[in-house]
Motif scaffolding. Structure first.
Motif, PDB file in Angstrom:
ATOM      1  N   GLN A 156       0.801  -1.216   0.000  1.00 51.46           N
ATOM      2  CA  GLN A 156       0.000   0.000   0.000  1.00 51.46           C
ATOM      3  C   GLN A 156       0.840   1.276   0.000  1.00 51.46           C
ATOM      4  N   VAL A 157       2.043   1.230   0.555  1.00 57.96           N
ATOM      5  CA  VAL A 157       2.848   2.449   0.625  1.00 57.96           C
ATOM      6  C   VAL A 157       3.581   2.736  -0.684  1.00 57.96           C
ATOM      7  N   LYS A 158       3.774   1.750  -1.513  1.00 50.39           N
ATOM      8  CA  LYS A 158       4.536   1.965  -2.754  1.00 50.39           C
ATOM      9  C   LYS A 158       3.957   3.069  -3.632  1.00 50.39           C
ATOM     10  N   PRO A 159       2.635   3.080  -3.907  1.00 48.71           N
ATOM     11  CA  PRO A 159       2.090   4.171  -4.727  1.00 48.71           C
ATOM     12  C   PRO A 159       2.212   5.541  -4.054  1.00 48.71           C
ATOM     13  N   VAL A 160       2.170   5.550  -2.730  1.00 49.69           N
ATOM     14  CA  VAL A 160       2.298   6.804  -1.981  1.00 49.69           C
ATOM     15  C   VAL A 160       3.709   7.372  -2.156  1.00 49.69           C
ATOM     16  N   LEU A 161       4.704   6.510  -2.013  1.00 45.66           N
ATOM     17  CA  LEU A 161       6.096   6.943  -2.179  1.00 45.66           C
ATOM     18  C   LEU A 161       6.370   7.341  -3.619  1.00 45.66           C
ATOM     19  N   ALA A 162       5.815   6.600  -4.562  1.00 43.23           N
ATOM     20  CA  ALA A 162       6.008   6.916  -5.977  1.00 43.23           C
ATOM     21  C   ALA A 162       5.441   8.289  -6.317  1.00 43.23           C
ATOM     22  N   ALA A 163       4.376   8.677  -5.608  1.00 46.25           N
ATOM     23  CA  ALA A 163       3.753   9.981  -5.831  1.00 46.25           C
ATOM     24  C   ALA A 163       4.423  11.090  -5.024  1.00 46.25           C
ATOM     25  N   GLY A 164       5.383  10.720  -4.170  1.00 45.30           N
ATOM     26  CA  GLY A 164       6.113  11.715  -3.391  1.00 45.30           C
ATOM     27  C   GLY A 164       5.317  12.335  -2.266  1.00 45.30           C
ATOM     28  N   LYS A 165       4.335  11.603  -1.737  1.00 41.40           N
ATOM     29  CA  LYS A 165       3.474  12.151  -0.690  1.00 41.40           C
ATOM     30  C   LYS A 165       3.976  11.745   0.695  1.00 41.40           C
ATOM     31  N   PRO A 166       4.226  12.709   1.595  1.00 42.54           N
ATOM     32  CA  PRO A 166       4.627  12.355   2.967  1.00 42.54           C
ATOM     33  C   PRO A 166       3.591  11.419   3.588  1.00 42.54           C
ATOM     34  N   VAL A 167       4.078  10.442   4.373  1.00 43.44           N
ATOM     35  CA  VAL A 167       3.165   9.407   4.876  1.00 43.44           C
ATOM     36  C   VAL A 167       3.504   9.012   6.304  1.00 43.44           C
ATOM     37  N   PHE A 168       2.455   8.904   7.108  1.00 48.84           N
ATOM     38  CA  PHE A 168       2.565   8.303   8.431  1.00 48.84           C
ATOM     39  C   PHE A 168       2.022   6.892   8.343  1.00 48.84           C
ATOM     40  N   ILE A 169       2.782   5.906   8.856  1.00 46.69           N
ATOM     41  CA  ILE A 169       2.330   4.521   8.901  1.00 46.69           C
ATOM     42  C   ILE A 169       2.023   4.162  10.346  1.00 46.69           C
ATOM     43  N   ASP A 170       0.782   3.791  10.600  1.00 46.10           N
ATOM     44  CA  ASP A 170       0.413   3.416  11.963  1.00 46.10           C
ATOM     45  C   ASP A 170       1.038   2.074  12.304  1.00 46.10           C
ATOM     46  N   LYS A 171       1.193   1.838  13.599  1.00 47.37           N
ATOM     47  CA  LYS A 171       1.827   0.601  14.041  1.00 47.37           C
ATOM     48  C   LYS A 171       0.955  -0.615  13.693  1.00 47.37           C
ATOM     49  N   PRO A 172       1.559  -1.772  13.402  1.00 43.67           N
ATOM     50  CA  PRO A 172       2.986  -1.981  13.198  1.00 43.67           C
ATOM     51  C   PRO A 172       3.398  -1.512  11.806  1.00 43.67           C
ATOM     52  N   ILE A 173       4.642  -1.129  11.645  1.00 36.47           N
ATOM     53  CA  ILE A 173       5.073  -0.625  10.344  1.00 36.47           C
ATOM     54  C   ILE A 173       4.955  -1.698   9.269  1.00 36.47           C
ATOM     55  N   ALA A 174       5.096  -2.963   9.660  1.00 33.24           N
ATOM     56  CA  ALA A 174       5.026  -4.073   8.701  1.00 33.24           C
ATOM     57  C   ALA A 174       4.670  -5.346   9.448  1.00 33.24           C
ATOM     58  N   GLY A 175       4.523  -6.425   8.695  1.00 29.77           N
ATOM     59  CA  GLY A 175       4.203  -7.709   9.302  1.00 29.77           C
ATOM     60  C   GLY A 175       5.418  -8.583   9.521  1.00 29.77           C
ATOM     61  N   SER A 176       6.593  -8.079   9.161  1.00 36.07           N
ATOM     62  CA  SER A 176       7.841  -8.823   9.336  1.00 36.07           C
ATOM     63  C   SER A 176       8.991  -7.835   9.383  1.00 36.07           C
ATOM     64  N   LEU A 177      10.127  -8.281   9.894  1.00 40.14           N
ATOM     65  CA  LEU A 177      11.297  -7.414   9.935  1.00 40.14           C
ATOM     66  C   LEU A 177      11.819  -7.155   8.524  1.00 40.14           C
ATOM     67  N   ALA A 178      11.740  -8.147   7.652  1.00 35.55           N
ATOM     68  CA  ALA A 178      12.196  -7.956   6.270  1.00 35.55           C
ATOM     69  C   ALA A 178      11.393  -6.860   5.582  1.00 35.55           C
ATOM     70  N   ASP A 179      10.071  -6.850   5.770  1.00 32.28           N
ATOM     71  CA  ASP A 179       9.253  -5.806   5.159  1.00 32.28           C
ATOM     72  C   ASP A 179       9.494  -4.442   5.814  1.00 32.28           C
ATOM     73  N   THR A 180       9.837  -4.443   7.084  1.00 31.71           N
ATOM     74  CA  THR A 180      10.214  -3.192   7.746  1.00 31.71           C
ATOM     75  C   THR A 180      11.406  -2.570   7.038  1.00 31.71           C
ATOM     76  N   ILE A 181      12.399  -3.391   6.745  1.00 27.27           N
ATOM     77  CA  ILE A 181      13.590  -2.918   6.029  1.00 27.27           C
ATOM     78  C   ILE A 181      13.205  -2.419   4.640  1.00 27.27           C
ATOM     79  N   ARG A 182      12.368  -3.167   3.939  1.00 26.50           N
ATOM     80  CA  ARG A 182      11.971  -2.783   2.578  1.00 26.50           C
ATOM     81  C   ARG A 182      11.264  -1.427   2.571  1.00 26.50           C
ATOM     82  N   ILE A 183      10.379  -1.201   3.534  1.00 22.90           N
ATOM     83  CA  ILE A 183       9.640   0.063   3.590  1.00 22.90           C
ATOM     84  C   ILE A 183      10.568   1.227   3.904  1.00 22.90           C
ATOM     85  N   LEU A 184      11.432   1.069   4.888  1.00 19.98           N
ATOM     86  CA  LEU A 184      12.342   2.144   5.268  1.00 19.98           C
ATOM     87  C   LEU A 184      13.328   2.451   4.141  1.00 19.98           C
ATOM     88  N   ASP A 185      13.806   1.410   3.466  1.00 20.35           N
ATOM     89  CA  ASP A 185      14.712   1.613   2.334  1.00 20.35           C
ATOM     90  C   ASP A 185      14.009   2.326   1.184  1.00 20.35           C
TER      91      ASP A 185
END
Length: 343
Positions: free
Chosen positions: A127-156
């Motif tokens: 869900q965050v990919k289109p938001v980042l592609a559009a350059g829109k600032p985003v707050f993600i409510d907890k949890p940031i992801a469902g796994s540590l690997a996806d946490t890394i992917r989102i932050l990267d």
């Protein structure tokens, strides 16, 4: 009429014009906000404050100019406790003047900033990919992801897109926690927090709800945790002990409804001790989110977020090893290898 007689009127008009210009300059730029995921009570709390105003009128400038104008309802696809809420919360936000759209892509076309509120952390990366592609600032409510690997992917992904993004529990911005964070008791030597820790089988144990207490713990302890052990309290509840650099210790315990009821804790510093971890409502978090939307400055660094979620994943790994001590480096290296294998 002589020109001289018009001078007082002209001066008065100039004063009014300057006052109007000054007021306009002081007013924050209007921001259209969008919400992804209508399966958490947070969306009702945030939308009510933004679209109707804070309960305390003195707080109005903290959110002035930001209105929720659109929402995409789908959050979790298969967690019943989340999907069951969507119809009710959809109607409630519609009643607050929010338009419902049928895709994330359509949402980002209509808004300037985004609240990613889906209760299910597993859908956040998609869900965050289109938001980042559009350059829109985003707050993600907890949890940031469902796994540590996806946490890394989102932050990267946020770093690569150069888009302001942060994730947080509202407990991070409680008055007591922030006071300790800002040095009220000096250097924190140890801290203990407790909160509910309801489990969801699709997520690491503490990601789902224990994150509240863990985030309060990290707010006062800061980064630098080296290892984690998970065990049980005397009354059979979750207990996680982290060892920070320099021998500092941070402990999270699941609340028990008795001596550890709801949310709370204590921090000990070199200048005294203080209570921490209380719940001060959602608005304290909302004000931090709006500030990021306006300034582009994130209140929680990516490094601290990554370590917090590594801490919670390390607790799961310790549990799998029957309470053995687990280093955060080991857990993070494993997740990074997973990301490298499947970016």
């Amino acid at each position: 009429m002589k020109f001289s007689s018009l001078l007082p009127l002209f001066a008065s008009l100039c004063t009014v014009a300057v006052a109007v210009q000054t007021q306009a300059a002081d007013e924050p730029k209007p921001l259209r906000a969008g919400i992804i995921g209508l399966d958490t009570s947070h969306v009702i709390a945030f939308t009510t404050t933004l679209n109707k105003g804070p309960k305390n009128p003195d707080d109005a400038p903290k959110v002035g100019g930001v209105k929720v104008v659109a929402a995409y309802p789908q959050g979790s696809k298969d967690i019943k406790s989340s999907t069951d809420r969507v119809p009710e919360y959809t109607e409630k936000v519609k009643a607050l003047g929010v338009e419902i759209v049928d895709s994330v892509e359509e949402l980002v076309k209509r808004v300037d900033v985004v609240f990613l509120e889906s209760n299910d952390g597993r859908v956040h990366l998609e869900q965050v990919k289109p938001v980042l592609a559009a350059g829109k600032p985003v707050f993600i409510d907890k949890p940031i992801a469902g796994s540590l690997a996806d946490t890394i992917r989102i932050l990267d992904a946020a770093k690569k897109a150069n888009v302001p993004l942060f994730c947080s529990s509202s407990l991070r911005f409680g008055k007591a926690v922030q006071a300790v964070r800002n040095g009220s008791i000096g250097q924190v030597k140890s801290a203990e927090t407790f909160s509910p820790a309801h489990l969801e089988a699709t997520h690491p144990d503490l990601y789902w709800y224990g994150v509240h207490g863990c985030e309060a713990l990290y707010t006062v302890m800061g980064t630098g945790c080296q290892s984690v052990k998970e065990g049980k309290t005397e009354d059979g509840k979750i207990m996680v002990t982290g060892t920070w650099a320099g021998g500092r210790t941070g402990i999270f315990r699941e609340e028990n409804g008795q001596d550890r009821k709801s949310y709370g804790g204590k921090a000990v510093g070199d200048k005294g001790e203080a209570p921490i971890g209380t719940y001060d409502g959602y608005d304290v978090l909302l004000y931090a989110i709006v500030d990021m939307f306006r300034t582009g400055k994130v209140p929680v660094t990516a490094d601290e977020t990554l370590e917090l979620y590594t801490f919670m994943e390390a607790a799961d790994e310790s549990k799998r090893r029957n309470g053995a001590e687990v280093t955060l480096k080991e857990v993070l290296d494993k997740a990074r290898a997973e990301v490298a294998a499947k970016p």
